[in-house]
Design a protein around this motif. Structure first.
Motif, mmCIF file in Angstrom:
data_model
loop_
_atom_site.group_PDB
_atom_site.id
_atom_site.type_symbol
_atom_site.label_atom_id
_atom_site.label_comp_id
_atom_site.label_asym_id
_atom_site.label_seq_id
_atom_site.Cartn_x
_atom_site.Cartn_y
_atom_site.Cartn_z
ATOM 1 N N GLY A 1 0.815 -1.210 0.000
ATOM 2 C CA GLY A 1 0.000 0.000 0.000
ATOM 3 C C GLY A 1 0.846 1.256 0.000
ATOM 4 O O GLY A 1 0.560 2.214 -0.727
ATOM 5 N N LEU A 2 1.920 1.279 0.804
ATOM 6 C CA LEU A 2 2.825 2.430 0.818
ATOM 7 C C LEU A 2 3.450 2.656 -0.561
ATOM 8 O O LEU A 2 3.560 3.794 -1.017
ATOM 9 C CB LEU A 2 3.935 2.240 1.858
ATOM 10 N N ILE A 3 3.841 1.576 -1.210
ATOM 11 C CA ILE A 3 4.439 1.697 -2.547
ATOM 12 C C ILE A 3 3.405 2.242 -3.535
ATOM 13 O O ILE A 3 3.726 3.074 -4.384
ATOM 14 C CB ILE A 3 4.997 0.340 -3.024
ATOM 15 N N CYS A 4 2.171 1.806 -3.402
ATOM 16 C CA CYS A 4 1.122 2.224 -4.338
ATOM 17 C C CYS A 4 0.794 3.705 -4.240
ATOM 18 O O CYS A 4 0.273 4.275 -5.201
ATOM 19 C CB CYS A 4 -0.131 1.383 -4.141
ATOM 20 N N VAL A 5 1.054 4.350 -3.105
ATOM 21 C CA VAL A 5 0.788 5.784 -2.999
ATOM 22 C C VAL A 5 2.002 6.622 -3.390
ATOM 23 O O VAL A 5 1.957 7.848 -3.312
ATOM 24 C CB VAL A 5 0.248 6.201 -1.608
ATOM 25 N N CYS A 6 3.059 5.971 -3.847
ATOM 26 C CA CYS A 6 4.211 6.699 -4.390
ATOM 27 C C CYS A 6 3.924 7.043 -5.854
ATOM 28 O O CYS A 6 3.221 6.309 -6.545
ATOM 29 C CB CYS A 6 5.479 5.836 -4.325
ATOM 30 N N ASP A 7 4.463 8.154 -6.315
ATOM 31 C CA ASP A 7 4.297 8.524 -7.718
ATOM 32 C C ASP A 7 5.116 7.618 -8.619
ATOM 33 O O ASP A 7 4.700 7.282 -9.726
ATOM 34 C CB ASP A 7 4.702 9.985 -7.927
ATOM 35 N N VAL A 8 6.261 7.231 -8.128
ATOM 36 C CA VAL A 8 7.125 6.303 -8.844
ATOM 37 C C VAL A 8 7.863 5.502 -7.787
ATOM 38 O O VAL A 8 8.116 5.999 -6.690
ATOM 39 C CB VAL A 8 8.097 7.061 -9.787
ATOM 40 N N LEU B 1 -8.106 -12.593 5.300
ATOM 41 C CA LEU B 1 -8.461 -11.178 5.284
ATOM 42 C C LEU B 1 -8.250 -10.618 3.888
ATOM 43 O O LEU B 1 -7.342 -11.040 3.172
ATOM 44 C CB LEU B 1 -7.586 -10.396 6.274
ATOM 45 N N ILE B 2 -9.067 -9.661 3.507
ATOM 46 C CA ILE B 2 -8.860 -9.003 2.220
ATOM 47 C C ILE B 2 -8.057 -7.729 2.457
ATOM 48 O O ILE B 2 -8.153 -7.120 3.525
ATOM 49 C CB ILE B 2 -10.196 -8.690 1.502
ATOM 50 N N PRO B 3 -7.256 -7.313 1.498
ATOM 51 C CA PRO B 3 -6.475 -6.082 1.659
ATOM 52 C C PRO B 3 -7.341 -4.847 1.393
ATOM 53 O O PRO B 3 -7.074 -4.047 0.504
ATOM 54 C CB PRO B 3 -5.349 -6.249 0.638
ATOM 55 N N ALA B 4 -8.410 -4.706 2.156
ATOM 56 C CA ALA B 4 -9.428 -3.687 1.892
ATOM 57 C C ALA B 4 -8.893 -2.265 2.029
ATOM 58 O O ALA B 4 -9.191 -1.415 1.196
ATOM 59 C CB ALA B 4 -10.616 -3.888 2.823
ATOM 60 N N THR B 5 -8.117 -2.001 3.066
ATOM 61 C CA THR B 5 -7.663 -0.634 3.302
ATOM 62 C C THR B 5 -6.721 -0.156 2.211
ATOM 63 O O THR B 5 -6.795 0.991 1.784
ATOM 64 C CB THR B 5 -6.992 -0.516 4.686
ATOM 65 N N ILE B 6 -5.855 -1.037 1.729
ATOM 66 C CA ILE B 6 -4.923 -0.643 0.676
ATOM 67 C C ILE B 6 -5.497 -0.884 -0.713
ATOM 68 O O ILE B 6 -4.946 -0.424 -1.709
ATOM 69 C CB ILE B 6 -3.561 -1.357 0.811
ATOM 70 N N GLY B 7 -6.636 -1.596 -0.773
ATOM 71 C CA GLY B 7 -7.242 -1.967 -2.050
ATOM 72 C C GLY B 7 -7.404 -0.837 -3.051
ATOM 73 O O GLY B 7 -7.026 -0.978 -4.221
ATOM 74 N N PRO B 8 -7.951 0.317 -2.657
ATOM 75 C CA PRO B 8 -8.121 1.398 -3.633
ATOM 76 C C PRO B 8 -6.803 1.866 -4.250
ATOM 77 O O PRO B 8 -6.752 2.227 -5.425
ATOM 78 C CB PRO B 8 -8.763 2.524 -2.821
#
Length: 167
Positions: free
Chosen positions: A122-129, A147-154
């Motif tokens: 999730g942290l990587i996904c909110v990086c621009d690159v 568990l599903i990765p719901a919080t980082i899912g979006p």
């Protein structure tokens, strides 16, 4: 020239004269697993970096062998045993931290030197690159616990096309 905002147990944040801020996860003995304290500290750092007009770019990295192992086991166990209100509060804190990272005005570069699991993805996904070493591994390990990765899912969906995300 380096300016330190604060020396945290979970992350260290500094900025140089060029406006490059370095935010480093700093729990290498725990593979930089996120605890409630680390999530709060990352939210605070996001606010400080966003408010500082001298910061032009943020480099998000980590100390040790892993980038981020996701949620700390003790924190995750506590969540499973907690009441609904506590679980909602903790999930909201994680969601708000990721949202703050995602909405900041400065570009964020992810420097992935090791494995990333769950919330680390999730942290990587909110990086621009983001860039990583060849040996880095990525996993949504919470699925092994049912568990599903719901919080980082979006944020994962925003980085991958829907077909890859479903897989």
């Amino acid at each position: 020239h380096t300016r330190y905002w604060r020396d945290w147990s979970a992350d260290v944040c500094s900025s140089d004269a060029r406006g490059v801020a370095h935010l480093r996860l700093n729990r290498p003995d725990k593979h930089n697993a996120m605890s409630a304290a680390m999530i709060a500290e990352l939210s605070q750092a996001a606010g400080q970096l966003t408010a500082d007009p001298s910061v032009r770019v943020v480099v998000l990295g980590a100390e040790g062998a892993s980038f981020c192992a996701g949620g700390a086991l003790a924190w995750m166990r506590a969540q499973m045993q907690a009441d609904r209100a506590t679980r909602m509060r903790e999930a909201t804190a994680l969601a708000q931290m990721l949202g703050a990272r995602d909405r900041r005005p400065q570009p964020v570069i992810g420097e992935v030197q090791g494995n990333a699991c769950g919330g680390g993805v999730g942290l990587i996904c909110v990086c621009d690159v983001a860039y990583g070493v060849e040996t880095a591994r990525f996993a949504l390990t919470e699925t092994r616990l049912g568990l599903i990765p719901a919080t980082i899912g979006p944020y994962v969906l925003a980085r991958l096309d829907a077909g890859r995300a479903r897989r």
